[in-house]
Design a protein around this motif. Structure first.
Motif, short mmCIF file in Angstrom:
data_model
loop_
_atom_site.label_atom_id
_atom_site.label_comp_id
_atom_site.label_asym_id
_atom_site.label_seq_id
_atom_site.Cartn_x
_atom_site.Cartn_y
_atom_site.Cartn_z
N TRP A 43 4.41 46.26 18.60
CA TRP A 43 3.50 46.45 17.48
C TRP A 43 2.52 45.29 17.40
N THR A 44 1.24 45.61 17.21
CA THR A 44 0.20 44.59 17.03
C THR A 44 -0.58 44.90 15.77
N PHE A 45 -1.26 43.87 15.25
CA PHE A 45 -2.00 44.02 14.00
C PHE A 45 -3.39 43.43 14.14
N GLY A 46 -4.37 44.10 13.52
CA GLY A 46 -5.71 43.55 13.42
C GLY A 46 -6.65 44.06 14.49
N ILE A 54 3.24 41.54 16.36
CA ILE A 54 3.92 41.29 15.09
C ILE A 54 5.38 41.74 15.15
N SER A 66 7.28 39.39 12.90
CA SER A 66 5.89 38.95 12.81
C SER A 66 5.74 37.43 12.88
N ASN A 68 2.46 36.59 12.30
CA ASN A 68 1.23 36.58 11.52
C ASN A 68 1.53 36.11 10.10
N LEU A 71 1.63 38.70 7.35
CA LEU A 71 2.72 39.67 7.44
C LEU A 71 4.10 39.01 7.47
N HIS A 93 -2.67 43.10 3.60
CA HIS A 93 -2.08 43.80 4.74
C HIS A 93 -2.89 45.02 5.15
N TYR A 97 -2.90 48.91 12.60
CA TYR A 97 -1.61 48.63 13.23
C TYR A 97 -1.49 49.52 14.46
#
Length: 264
Positions: A43-46, A54, A66, A68, A71, A93, A97
């Protein structure tokens, strides 16, 4: 939480829009009942840092959470299904995602999560400054207000089921106010509604309670009118009495004048 369907779907990629209110928990599902031993989940964010991991599950079932700051302490991964769980979600948040499932076939799921701030309850107050000068004596002016609202919030006045007026904001954390003029004796039902795309709050206007002091104004206006009428009546009465006195005196003086003429 509101799922708004797909956006920009591509082959082997499922894109979903999710709206949720802050403070709630949301699970980003990947529609897998149980992971296979040959599947990796990442899972990645941004958008600015799409490679920022994350949460992960690797083939050896080792998981990581995470790194981050936004998060941190808010995310965990379901080791059985690979779904991402975000707890006590906040407006920080909001974002994209992405989960990548690696096995014989590469599959990407992308979620666009929009976190809405909690809606404040609208407050209705009386505000005479909102009245036009021509209607101030016959109308009660009220103001529906909310504070610290986000860009996706609107405030509206309704008369029964009919929309009378509405206003929305484009800035964060500001005060939003919408005026309304009603007659003192109005018996219609009015309500102020504050809403965002997923929820709303309603406050009803009680004219007899909020505008009860208007009776004072009406009384003052009635009193002034009564005083004017009394003064006018008094003036007319005095003038009438003066005319009568003059007439009586004139009649009394007339006979004596006639007698003097006859004597001569």
């Amino acid at each position: 939480m509101v799922l708004c369907g797909l956006f920009g779907a591509q082959t082997d990629q499922i894109n979903t829009l999710i709206s949720v209110t802050e403070g709630h928990s949301v699970t980003l599902h990947i529609n897998i009942t149980e992971l296979h031993t040959d599947e990796d989940v990442e899972w990645t964010f941004g958008v600015q840092s799409p490679d920022e991991i994350i949460a992960t599950i690797y083939k050896d079932n080792m998981t990581s959470s995470s790194i981050n700051e936004r998060l941190k302490n808010h995310v965990e991964i379901d080791a059985q299904t690979g779904s991402l769980i975000i707890t006590n979600i906040t407006t920080q948040h909001t974002g994209l995602y992405q989960v990548t499932i690696t096995n014989a076939k590469l599959v990407n799921f992308i979620y666009r999560v929009i976190v809405h701030a909690r809606l404040p309850v609208p407050v209705i107050s009386r505000d005479s400054s909102q009245c036009s000068s021509s209607s101030s004596s016959s109308c009660c002016c009220v103001l529906c207000s909310v504070v610290n609202v986000s860009h996706d919030v609107s405030v509206s006045w309704y008369k029964g089921k009919s929309l009378l007026s509405s206003i929305s904001v484009s800035d964060l954390n500001i005060r939003l106010s919408l005026p309304l003029e009603v007659e003192y004796q109005d018996t219609n039902t009015y309500r102020c509604v504050v809403n965002n795309p997923i929820t709303n709050h309603t406050q009803h206007l009680h004219i007899t309670q909020l505008c009860h002091t208007s009776a004072v104004g009406v009384l003052r206006c009635g009193f002034t009118e009564a005083v004017i009428r009394l003064v006018v009546s008094a003036v007319v009465g005095v003038a009438t009495v003066a005319v009568l006195v003059y007439d009586i005196r004139s009649r009394r003086e007339s006979p004596s004048t006639s007698d003097e003429s006859e004597c001569k």
